[in-house]
Design an enzyme around this catalytic site. Structure first.
Site, PDB file in Angstrom:
ATOM      1  N   ARG A   3       0.860  -1.174   0.000  1.00  0.00           N
ATOM      2  CA  ARG A   3       0.000   0.000   0.000  1.00  0.00           C
ATOM      3  C   ARG A   3       0.904   1.234   0.000  1.00  0.00           C
ATOM      4  O   ARG A   3       1.945   1.267   0.678  1.00  0.00           O
ATOM      5  CB  ARG A   3      -0.886   0.017   1.262  1.00  0.00           C
ATOM      6  CG  ARG A   3      -2.010  -1.026   1.235  1.00  0.00           C
ATOM      7  CD  ARG A   3      -3.086  -0.655   0.258  1.00  0.00           C
ATOM      8  NE  ARG A   3      -4.256  -1.545   0.316  1.00  0.00           N
ATOM      9  CZ  ARG A   3      -4.400  -2.610  -0.470  1.00  0.00           C
ATOM     10  NH1 ARG A   3      -3.452  -2.955  -1.307  1.00  0.00           N
ATOM     11  NH2 ARG A   3      -5.505  -3.340  -0.381  1.00  0.00           N
ATOM     12  N   GLU A  25      -4.011   7.064  -4.582  1.00  0.00           N
ATOM     13  CA  GLU A  25      -4.368   6.530  -5.895  1.00  0.00           C
ATOM     14  C   GLU A  25      -5.752   7.034  -6.332  1.00  0.00           C
ATOM     15  O   GLU A  25      -6.627   7.235  -5.482  1.00  0.00           O
ATOM     16  CB  GLU A  25      -4.390   4.998  -5.830  1.00  0.00           C
ATOM     17  CG  GLU A  25      -3.035   4.399  -5.567  1.00  0.00           C
ATOM     18  CD  GLU A  25      -3.091   2.908  -5.353  1.00  0.00           C
ATOM     19  OE1 GLU A  25      -4.135   2.286  -5.646  1.00  0.00           O
ATOM     20  OE2 GLU A  25      -2.101   2.358  -4.877  1.00  0.00           O
ATOM     21  N   HIS A  57      -1.196   0.082  -9.905  1.00  0.00           N
ATOM     22  CA  HIS A  57      -1.771  -0.901  -8.987  1.00  0.00           C
ATOM     23  C   HIS A  57      -2.242  -2.137  -9.748  1.00  0.00           C
ATOM     24  O   HIS A  57      -3.433  -2.461  -9.785  1.00  0.00           O
ATOM     25  CB  HIS A  57      -2.923  -0.278  -8.195  1.00  0.00           C
ATOM     26  CG  HIS A  57      -3.217  -1.014  -6.914  1.00  0.00           C
ATOM     27  ND1 HIS A  57      -3.640  -0.402  -5.766  1.00  0.00           N
ATOM     28  CD2 HIS A  57      -3.127  -2.330  -6.613  1.00  0.00           C
ATOM     29  CE1 HIS A  57      -3.831  -1.299  -4.810  1.00  0.00           C
ATOM     30  NE2 HIS A  57      -3.532  -2.480  -5.300  1.00  0.00           N
TER      31      HIS A  57
HETATM   32  C1  8YV Z   1      -6.944  -5.619  -5.453  1.00  0.00           C
HETATM   33  C2  8YV Z   1      -5.234  -5.143  -3.813  1.00  0.00           C
HETATM   34  O1  8YV Z   1      -7.068  -6.664  -6.314  1.00  0.00           O
HETATM   35  O2  8YV Z   1      -5.852  -7.326  -3.243  1.00  0.00           O
HETATM   36  C3  8YV Z   1      -5.548  -6.189  -2.821  1.00  0.00           C
HETATM   37  O3  8YV Z   1      -5.472  -5.858  -1.610  1.00  0.00           O
HETATM   38  O4  8YV Z   1      -4.711  -4.140  -3.500  1.00  0.00           O
HETATM   39  C4  8YV Z   1      -5.507  -5.342  -5.245  1.00  0.00           C
HETATM   40  O5  8YV Z   1      -4.698  -6.356  -5.694  1.00  0.00           O
HETATM   41  C5  8YV Z   1      -7.622  -4.398  -6.010  1.00  0.00           C
HETATM   42  O6  8YV Z   1      -7.848  -3.570  -4.917  1.00  0.00           O
HETATM   43  C6  8YV Z   1      -8.942  -4.762  -6.703  1.00  0.00           C
HETATM   44  O7  8YV Z   1      -9.469  -3.624  -7.282  1.00  0.00           O
END
Ligand code: 8YV
Length: 316
Positions: free
Chosen positions: A235, A264, A282
């Site tokens: 993150r 983001e 991302h």
């Molecule tokens: C999510 C992510 O797939 O899985 C997570 O925690 O940060 C990403 O890989 C994404 O948020 C889906 O929109």
């Protein structure tokens, strides 16, 4: 065509189309924008028994309180740092996420970002495309991945998958966690600054959330040093983004490969001009295969809940 007999649920924010399709086969789906005025939700939405969300949107206490019939929150993400889990627990609302199905793809991207950053792949690609190489400009020599000391910040499922991928080439793999992990061959370093000093690369693979906020701070960045590289697939908030940008600008670290950012989809424009930085929007779990598997797991959790069964991947 909505079928009023199907349980009403909220799709909170723009969902992956295949997930929406699968939800609409089972439920009466009410789309709600992540920035919706929760005091003005239509009566049909207030009947929602489930809410489906994802990493960057999560589910606040406010949305939980706005939906009096809410029984379960299904996350299309492994990260649940944007969900008020304690509030859900206090209200008896179940929460599920999508671990494991995305581990390999996120780990693959971390390794790809590492090589791209250390070997200047993106900058050299631009040099070829722009014609400057053809006009005689020579690419700068770069660092190397093989033989380097790889520091994994957060040796969880994804951190371990990254470490396993790099074991054959790394000079050493070390890690920093809040506490030492059992059953791992990698060297634990308890002090974060010692961890940074002893690493050539720090790969940020820890969970997000308030307890990890700016864990990679100015002191850790300077301890990593001028030959050091940061990779972040966790993150954005886990790194002090301003301190990292300043260190990159001053060449107090050699480079960064970033898939996540503090705010983001907005990325600090100072990073755009930096050839020693590789940027991704991302994309960790963003493969056709894995996004379908994540969607199927969200649906499996909701199906289990409404069938009165244990959740496959519960958070709460
Ligand atoms: C999510 C992510 O797939 O899985 C997570 O925690 O940060 C990403 O890989 C994404 O948020 C889906 O929109």
């Amino acid at each position: 065509m909505t079928d009023a007999s199907l349980p009403p649920i909220v799709a909170y924010g723009p969902l992956y189309p295949y997930l929406t399709q699968e939800l609409e086969r089972r439920f009466t789906v009410h789309p709600v924008a992540a920035d919706a005025d929760l005091s003005a939700l239509p009566p049909s939405v207030l009947e929602a028994r489930a809410l489906v969300s994802f990493g960057s949107v999560g589910a606040s206490a406010a949305i939980m309180d706005a939906l009096p019939n809410l029984e379960i929150i299904g996350l299309f993400s492994v990260g649940y740092d944007k969900v008020d889990v304690e509030h859900a627990r206090a209200k008896g609302i179940r929460v599920s996420n999508t671990p494991d199905v995305l581990t390999d793809d996120v780990a693959d991207l971390a390794v790809g970002l590492l090589y791209a950053t250390v070997r200047n792949i993106a900058a050299n690609d631009r040099m070829v495309r722009s014609g400057t190489w053809a006009r005689g400009e020579k690419p700068a020599l770069c660092g190397r991945v093989t033989g380097s000391r790889i520091g994994i910040l957060g040796l969880g499922r994804i951190g371990r998958a990254i470490a396993m991928r790099l074991e054959p080439v790394a000079g050493e793999i070390l890690y920093h966690n809040r506490r030492e992990a059992a059953d791992t061959p990698y060297r634990y370093v308890a002090d974060p600054l010692d961890f940074a000093r002893q690493s050539d690369v720090i790969i940020v693979a820890t969970s997000g959330g308030p307890e990890a906020a700016k864990l990679v701070d100015a002191a850790m960045i300077d301890a990593l040093g001028p030959d050091g590289v940061i990779v972040n697939i966790s993150r954005g908030g886990v790194i002090d983004e301003e301190a990292m940008i300043a260190a990159l600008a001053d060449k107090r670290i050699a480079g960064a490969g970033l898939d996540v950012f503090a705010h983001e989809p907005h990325v600090p424009e100072a990073l755009f001009a930096m050839d020693h930085v590789v940027l991704q929007p991302h994309q960790g779990s963003a493969t056709i295969h894995t996004r379908k598997a994540m969607a199927d797991l969200v649906v499996a959790n909701l199906d289990a809940h409404f069938a009165g069964q244990e959740l496959p991947t519960p958070v709460v």
